[in-house]
Design an enzyme around this catalytic site. Sequence first.
Site, PDB file in Angstrom:
ATOM      1  N   SER A  98      32.558  29.234 -21.843  1.00  0.00           N
ATOM      2  CA  SER A  98      32.959  30.149 -20.779  1.00  0.00           C
ATOM      3  C   SER A  98      31.937  30.022 -19.661  1.00  0.00           C
ATOM      4  O   SER A  98      30.782  29.648 -19.911  1.00  0.00           O
ATOM      5  CB  SER A  98      32.952  31.590 -21.309  1.00  0.00           C
ATOM      6  OG  SER A  98      33.052  32.524 -20.250  1.00  0.00           O
ATOM      7  N   TYR A 111      28.566  38.367 -25.811  1.00  0.00           N
ATOM      8  CA  TYR A 111      29.494  37.248 -25.612  1.00  0.00           C
ATOM      9  C   TYR A 111      28.762  36.092 -24.927  1.00  0.00           C
ATOM     10  O   TYR A 111      28.870  34.936 -25.333  1.00  0.00           O
ATOM     11  CB  TYR A 111      30.687  37.723 -24.778  1.00  0.00           C
ATOM     12  CG  TYR A 111      31.757  36.691 -24.552  1.00  0.00           C
ATOM     13  CD1 TYR A 111      32.584  36.283 -25.590  1.00  0.00           C
ATOM     14  CD2 TYR A 111      31.954  36.131 -23.299  1.00  0.00           C
ATOM     15  CE1 TYR A 111      33.573  35.349 -25.382  1.00  0.00           C
ATOM     16  CE2 TYR A 111      32.946  35.193 -23.088  1.00  0.00           C
ATOM     17  CZ  TYR A 111      33.757  34.806 -24.128  1.00  0.00           C
ATOM     18  OH  TYR A 111      34.729  33.867 -23.920  1.00  0.00           O
TER      19      TYR A 111
END
Length: 182
Positions: A98, A111
């Site tokens: 990501s 995350y």
Amino acid sequence: AVAPGGNLLTMTVNLADDQSCADLVGRVLEDPVVSARGLDCLVNCAAMPLVGPALSHSVELLERQVAVNLLGPIRLCRLLRDALLRGPKGGTIVNVSSIVGTVAWPFQGAYAASKFGMEGFSDAMRRELAHCGVPIRVVLVKPGPIITPFAMDQLKLATEWAAKNPDDPFAPGFGAKAEWQS
């Protein structure tokens, strides 16, 4: 694995569970095409959203985040390495990270940590394999912010977290002007 007729066959696994990963690998290795000519590609596209202040999550939640987003894909790379090597040109590992693995956003620290780890592992693996002449390519994909069901789930989780934790010192940061919502 490839289904009869040449169609792609996808498989689902609980990446935080050793037995689930072992079962998946067993099914992949039993596939007649993989048995005969090796595995062309492994795509690790794991994402478990964990939204909220990094210092507010329990250790158990943080461990699960890392188990799913980082250690599970590493486990599959290791377990399928030999199958990836058997192909005539080697194989390809595609790790989906990501943009948050490059630039951490507020309220996505856990995350981000797992995706930073995926990026570090992918970079090291790519260089090690190339240095040793091993014919496995490593590709890292880093999608950015787009409106998807995953993104909407993260926003919902953040809103629920703020509602459940009104006395947490970080709760005011979940306001409409928070950077991660822009």
